[in-house]
Motif scaffolding. Sequence first.
Motif, mmCIF file in Angstrom:
data_model
loop_
_atom_site.group_PDB
_atom_site.id
_atom_site.type_symbol
_atom_site.label_atom_id
_atom_site.label_comp_id
_atom_site.label_asym_id
_atom_site.label_seq_id
_atom_site.Cartn_x
_atom_site.Cartn_y
_atom_site.Cartn_z
ATOM 1 N N ARG A 1 13.130 5.487 5.191
ATOM 2 C CA ARG A 1 12.166 4.480 5.620
ATOM 3 C C ARG A 1 12.355 4.137 7.103
ATOM 4 N NH1 ARG A 1 11.483 -1.483 5.562
ATOM 5 N NH2 ARG A 1 13.712 -1.697 5.234
ATOM 6 N N ARG B 1 9.507 -2.153 -0.387
ATOM 7 C CA ARG B 1 9.772 -0.822 0.177
ATOM 8 C C ARG B 1 9.690 0.278 -0.882
ATOM 9 N NH1 ARG B 1 15.795 -1.506 2.210
ATOM 10 N NH2 ARG B 1 14.998 -3.581 2.654
ATOM 11 N N TYR B 2 10.010 -0.073 -2.135
ATOM 12 C CA TYR B 2 9.998 0.956 -3.182
ATOM 13 C C TYR B 2 8.734 0.891 -4.034
ATOM 14 C CZ TYR B 2 14.966 1.406 -2.001
ATOM 15 O OH TYR B 2 16.166 1.598 -1.344
ATOM 16 N N LEU C 1 12.218 8.756 -3.989
ATOM 17 C CA LEU C 1 11.327 7.804 -3.328
ATOM 18 C C LEU C 1 9.893 8.230 -3.630
ATOM 19 C CD1 LEU C 1 13.334 7.637 -0.029
ATOM 20 C CD2 LEU C 1 12.950 5.704 -1.577
ATOM 21 N N PRO D 1 -0.907 1.259 1.787
ATOM 22 C CA PRO D 1 0.465 0.787 1.606
ATOM 23 C C PRO D 1 0.587 -0.722 1.723
ATOM 24 C CG PRO D 1 0.220 1.946 3.697
ATOM 25 C CD PRO D 1 -1.070 2.127 2.949
ATOM 26 N N ASN E 1 6.071 -0.400 2.978
ATOM 27 C CA ASN E 1 6.221 0.971 2.473
ATOM 28 C C ASN E 1 5.253 1.974 3.083
ATOM 29 O OD1 ASN E 1 3.861 0.332 1.181
ATOM 30 N ND2 ASN E 1 4.675 0.510 -0.900
ATOM 31 N N LYS F 1 5.934 5.690 3.049
ATOM 32 C CA LYS F 1 5.668 6.588 1.916
ATOM 33 C C LYS F 1 4.435 7.460 2.157
ATOM 34 C CE LYS F 1 7.794 4.385 -2.126
ATOM 35 N NZ LYS F 1 7.542 3.919 -3.511
#
Lengths: 716, 329, 210
Positions: A701, B144-145, B236, B297, B301, B304
């Motif tokens: 990230r 974030r996930y 992820l 998003p 995140n 991703k």
Amino acid sequence: MAEWPASPSVIGKRIPRLDGLLKASGKAKYPSDVHPKGLLFGAMLYSPHAHAKVKSIDTKAAEKLPGVKAVLVIAGPGTTLRYHGDDIAAVAAETEEQARDAIRAIKIEYEVLPHVVTEAQSMAEGAPVVFKGGNVKKGRSQTKGKPEDTMAGAAATIEATYTVPMITHVCLETHGLTVGMEGEKKAIAWASTQNVYGIAGDLAQALELDRGDVTVYTEFMGGGFGSKFNADVWGTTAAKLSKMAGGRPVKMFLDREQEHCAAGNRPSATAHIKMGADREGKIVSVIAEGHSTGGVGNGTNMILPYVYRGVPHYSVGQSNALTNRGGSRAMRAPNHPQSCILTEAAVDDLAEKLGMDPLEFRLKNLDPGSPITPIYQAEIPIGAELIGWREKRKPRGKTGTGPIRTGLGMALHTWGGGGNPGKQVSCTIHPDGSVDIKTATQDIGTGARTILAMIAAEMLGLQPTEINSLIGNSSYPPGQPSGGSTTTPTMAPPCYDAVTKARDALFKKVASAFNNARPEDLSLKQGQLWAGGEPVASWKEACRKLGTSPISVTGEFVEGLSSTGVGGCQFAEVSVDLETGEVKAKKIVAIQDSGLILDLLTWESQVYGGVIMGLNYGLFEEVVMDPTSGRMLNPDMEWYKLAGASDIPEIVVRAYSPPDEKGRQVIGVGEPPTISTAAAIGNAVSNAIGVRVTEWPMSPRNVLNALATASREGRS
Amino acid sequence: MKAFEYAAPTTVDAALKLLGGPNAAALAGGTDLLGRAKDYVTSPDRMVYVKEIKELDGITGDAKSGMTLGAATSLSEIVHHAGIREAYPALWQATSEIGSIQIRNMSTVGGNLLQRPRCWYFRAGFGLLGMKDGESLVRAGDNRYHAIFHTDGNALFVSPSSLAVALIALDASAKVRGPKGERTVKVEELYRVPKHEGESELTVEPGELLTQVTIPAAGKNGAYEARQKQAQDWPLVMSAVNLTMEGETISKARVVIYGVAPIPWRSEAAERVLVGKKFSPEVAAEAGTAAVEAARPLSMNAYKVPMTRAVVKRALIRAVQGKGYWEEA
Amino acid sequence: MTEQRPRDPGGLGGQSRRDFLRGSGVAAATAVLTGQATGVLDEAQAAEESAKVLSGTVEITLKVNGQERSCEVEPRSTLLDTLRNRLDVTGPKRVCDRGSCGACSTIVDGELVYSCTTLAVSCQGKTIETLESFETGEGSVPHAFHQNDGLMCGYCTPGFVTACKAYLDKHPNATEEEIRKGIDGNICRCGTYVGVLAAAKAAAQAKKGA
């Protein structure tokens, strides 16, 4: 002045630790393993809220549950709870399942208060306060020279904000102890602690006993890293529960969630840094403003600039932002890994800006006034050679064209360590030839037990396995808490003193039995007593001459056997996947000085371990707090990420150990090797991808975000 | 963990009767359920252990006619099955990346498919949607996930089963038995986006038992995942793909993505790019780009998006070409 | 809450007849425990003979390291807590308690599992091996850990030793990379991986030589 033997037969060798097989066979009994008769199981109730007041607490239902023997309220009505994980109450019951049920049966009414769990929340105007008097505390600030003026005239400058997150110790054996009463007036405990001597005092105070009435055992313990020096609330609570339950022993170890939330953390550190250099590549000015949080405890005391203390002009300000999160504790080289990351990132960026090789740039900027500088100057070429700096390193961002880029980075570190007077070791030579070494220190994994045996074996001409190295007992002579890389340098001198005095006493007592030798003619080696160059008796035969009187000596700290102050450098090679942001460490080289190495095998393990912990800082670890609920979101070992075997790169460890290095005597190595790894990894990532990743850890990230930002700004 | 009753039946019929009671849960490997029970996220009054049921165990069939996996088949059995490795590399790759040896020895096909999301708000007791006082903790907090698709609603967690992603790419079906008999559904139909708190993301009802999964013969298939750690970790983003080829032309494509939505995310946009084209890495890249076009998003995140683009591309290249351009020599 | 007729415990350890309370929720569990009830409810007359419902506390027998060991547990008691708290088998450690770290690794019927995430009641009739039963002489995995310093504080070590042993038993010719994958379900905080891998390789070598 005392001296270590010039040509040792045991010291400096690779000696497997004496208790290694006990640990590797599952037979070592840790404080969380012991099961004294009548054992009760404890459990803690802790706050689910980041900030709340206990309005009422009702334990009646819990007390009535089957198996429950004692319930103790820690935070009564009116008490303010200041973090997720703050202690509220505790229970002791016949089974662990029952204890946990009882915890759930305690009824509490909370008045939930507004909280601050991030630095931004804490520092915001009008933020709720953690304690009266405001959240933001100014830390140490320093100014030297004219940083602003010099910066303005610098040939090259950089300016960036670098961030290191809060992490936790993650001791695998959680904090806690097993404690019971023996009658009204004596207590016995098995504590997972770095301070077996001191913790006895904590418990004695809680139980209103004399220190000597409390015996604490720490034969083994499952990791501390700076967070296990005190009995803590849960420890003294367990002792009180035991008292309430008629003295029955209580085992109280935190669950993983409370361990993460309440049992210590390494504070975060963010610094906005301006750094300027002249045309020759000398850093001329540093202006830094930092802030950090250690929850309800201290923040990072940032040492800026780190290592490069010869910078002529600097001004450094910093503040600690209190947050509703468990308090910080010392963690392996407190303040140093953060300071190292912040400084070394800026140094690297400035070298880049100047178009200089960052290795040459570092050599240019070593502090001429520091005694460690010659050590760095010697270590850096060794490390550069081992990592292949000259052949492999390419300028930042010029690392190829494919999606997988390889980069190299480096960083320097320093640490004090060293021994302190005041602690004792006893040595008893028994007539049967057995030798007991005793001191109230403990082995937190460094190999302390083995080191003491090695010193005794060296001085008595025996093997380490022939020595009973007895530690982890608070009733032994006062020993050193395991902190600051001071255990070995503090305990080795009194051990040497005790053993040499015991040996000399033995010589005095038995000399006449061997052809009327004079004591000064006697020596010990290879398990034999020698008189004037001839072996005259085995060790056991010699000791038998003591008759019924053993020799027992307590040794004190003596000067000349230990010293302080080390430097080290580390190099990292990483590969970064530009498309997925995945970072893999490929190789790490660690060059470390630490004076005289006592056990090369466990010394290397310490350095490997330090590097691997640093790798975790570099790639994986961070505490994640939820701004809205105020809870820690990853109080586990799943989303709190730690390296496994497949994450470990090739690690090359070298002791920087020229002959005069040994002359620096024993220093200690627990902390230094963990300091610079994360900085070196971050620098290697930047070298690989051509962009500075300003936030640690180097997660996909953070890497992808840095690439995206650079791309938006047209920098890559 | 709340106290519960326990039974270990040896037949599906007996299991169904035991599961018929209120608040009963089927326990297989326990790697998800027992963790949730310890965290008081799920507190069944009865756990029905299904790993003693022999009819639920085992792998049958072959590459040509398809294969059937019993629901209590362990993930290790899949990893050690040469036929699966050969015929369904997407399944094999996905499975061999799950957890650790311990996890794969314990976990089962059914348990993996029906595990609950790992969302840390859900696991902290804020409910599946992670709401507090009517507001989404996820949207305001650390996401974030979390999901990058379907983010207009409140179901922002990501579906946790990478096995499901592989099986959906392979067009597998599941058999579910319950008090009303047996039904067969597509694996993707096991999942839905819950509309409100209290609605499950799983369509298997309480009292029902997933008994087996059947995979038809597959085209060129493969999987790829990106993760932070190489050792035990969750992906992820991960993708599994399955391409039916007519000559060199892709006639049918299934592209499924993990880690981006509250359900295993079937990317029709990517599939559309592929169908009718001759495979090339460029086409794979185009499909990857198409896969993220509709991504929205959350606050933390956005990373991703490029990650998903790459993961889809690589899954496709791996499926068709085996080794990829990203792999070291 | 319904009171049931006491029953014989269906061959699960020879309990005496006790009153048994059945129901759902904490209250029921509490009631069961208050009554010191130990019982097995054969509810399954209508169901299959296999479907015995265990509740409250039950006496079970586990085959641990070659010995039949009996103890009282609850259905919710994990294998790890049963070994550690009831049977004094403390080699396996409780660290994450959620199947993430491997410190509790135990071999059940020849397969490596996380005992923190395994119910003790589900292990009846199975063979349970902890590292206390391993050989420790030259050539053994524990010996290799000792000689190669594959441990520091030692708290993760039982799990690593067990995972290594389980992996090498099945994969005697494993490469280093395979061994790494084989022990990826375990976490060490002191950072002993270099020693652990050296130990695993030495143990594998010794096995081959033997």
